[in-house]
Write an enzyme that holds these catalytic residues in place. Structure first.
Site, PDB file in Angstrom:
ATOM      1  N   ILE A  80       0.816  -1.220   0.000  1.00  0.00           N
ATOM      2  CA  ILE A  80       0.000   0.000   0.000  1.00  0.00           C
ATOM      3  C   ILE A  80       0.848   1.268   0.000  1.00  0.00           C
ATOM      4  O   ILE A  80       0.426   2.294  -0.492  1.00  0.00           O
ATOM      5  CB  ILE A  80      -1.019  -0.009   1.171  1.00  0.00           C
ATOM      6  CG1 ILE A  80      -2.117   1.019   0.897  1.00  0.00           C
ATOM      7  CG2 ILE A  80      -0.322   0.217   2.515  1.00  0.00           C
ATOM      8  CD1 ILE A  80      -3.396   0.767   1.618  1.00  0.00           C
ATOM      9  N   ASP A 115       0.231   0.199   9.521  1.00  0.00           N
ATOM     10  CA  ASP A 115       0.494   1.452  10.227  1.00  0.00           C
ATOM     11  C   ASP A 115       1.994   1.742  10.284  1.00  0.00           C
ATOM     12  O   ASP A 115       2.447   2.829   9.928  1.00  0.00           O
ATOM     13  CB  ASP A 115      -0.102   1.354  11.635  1.00  0.00           C
ATOM     14  CG  ASP A 115      -0.200   2.683  12.356  1.00  0.00           C
ATOM     15  OD1 ASP A 115      -0.138   3.740  11.708  1.00  0.00           O
ATOM     16  OD2 ASP A 115      -0.365   2.653  13.591  1.00  0.00           O
TER      17      ASP A 115
END
Length: 173
Positions: free
Chosen positions: A16, A39
């Site tokens: 991502i 994250d």
């Protein structure tokens, strides 16, 4: 020109942090200060500007942390995207149906993306990692919610890190 009410909902297997879209969604924890999985990868690759904006959000709007199911945007720092939309997914619990909170992550992230003027958004499989959400159910909720909410975008993309996740989302599509 793409139909503004019929966004392309796509899936890719990949990273991502490498997506060339307007906004990437971060499966954040409520602290907004980085963590593991998606994250941690976003914070590491995006650099210190993301953390600086997250710290500012924590000291102003979200002193107690970002609530589960909500979303907020920051710069994307050194990522190819323009923005990172942070959302906190629910931890899966066998004894309690938290499906609406998971759906809210996708809805609220798209709401924030619309407010920013984003035309393309990339999502991870929220809550299906360390938060323990069963992958097949997480994919169902993600795909249903995004299809309902994806109007006015050119593309909403699911970015799945591994083959199993990709195959599960592909079956749901």
């Amino acid at each position: 020109m793409p139909n503004p009410t019929n966004a392309a909902v796509t899936i890719v297997q990949g990273d991502i942090t490498e997506q060339d879209v307007d906004a990437v969604v971060n499966a954040a924890n409520s602290s907004l200060l980085g963590g593991g999985g998606v994250d941690g990868a976003i914070h590491r690759k995006g650099g210190p500007d993301i953390l600086a904006e997250c710290r500012e959000l924590r000291s102003s709007r979200y002193e107690e942390g970002l609530p589960t199911g909500q979303a907020v945007a920051t710069t994307a720092g050194r990522l190819p995207a323009r923005w990172v939309i942070h959302t906190v997914g629910p931890v899966w619990a066998k004894s309690e149906d938290r499906s609406e909170l998971l759906a809210s992550c996708y809805r609220e992230s798209l709401r924030v993306a619309r407010e920013l003027g984003a035309r393309s958004v990339a999502f991870p499989a929220i809550s299906t990692g360390v938060y323990g959400w069963p992958l097949d159910d997480g994919a169902r909720i993600a795909v249903e919610t995004v299809r309902e909410e994806a109007g006015r975008f050119d593309e909403v993309r699911f970015v799945l890190f591994d083959r199993r996740s990709y195959d599960t989302f592909a079956a749901e599509m």
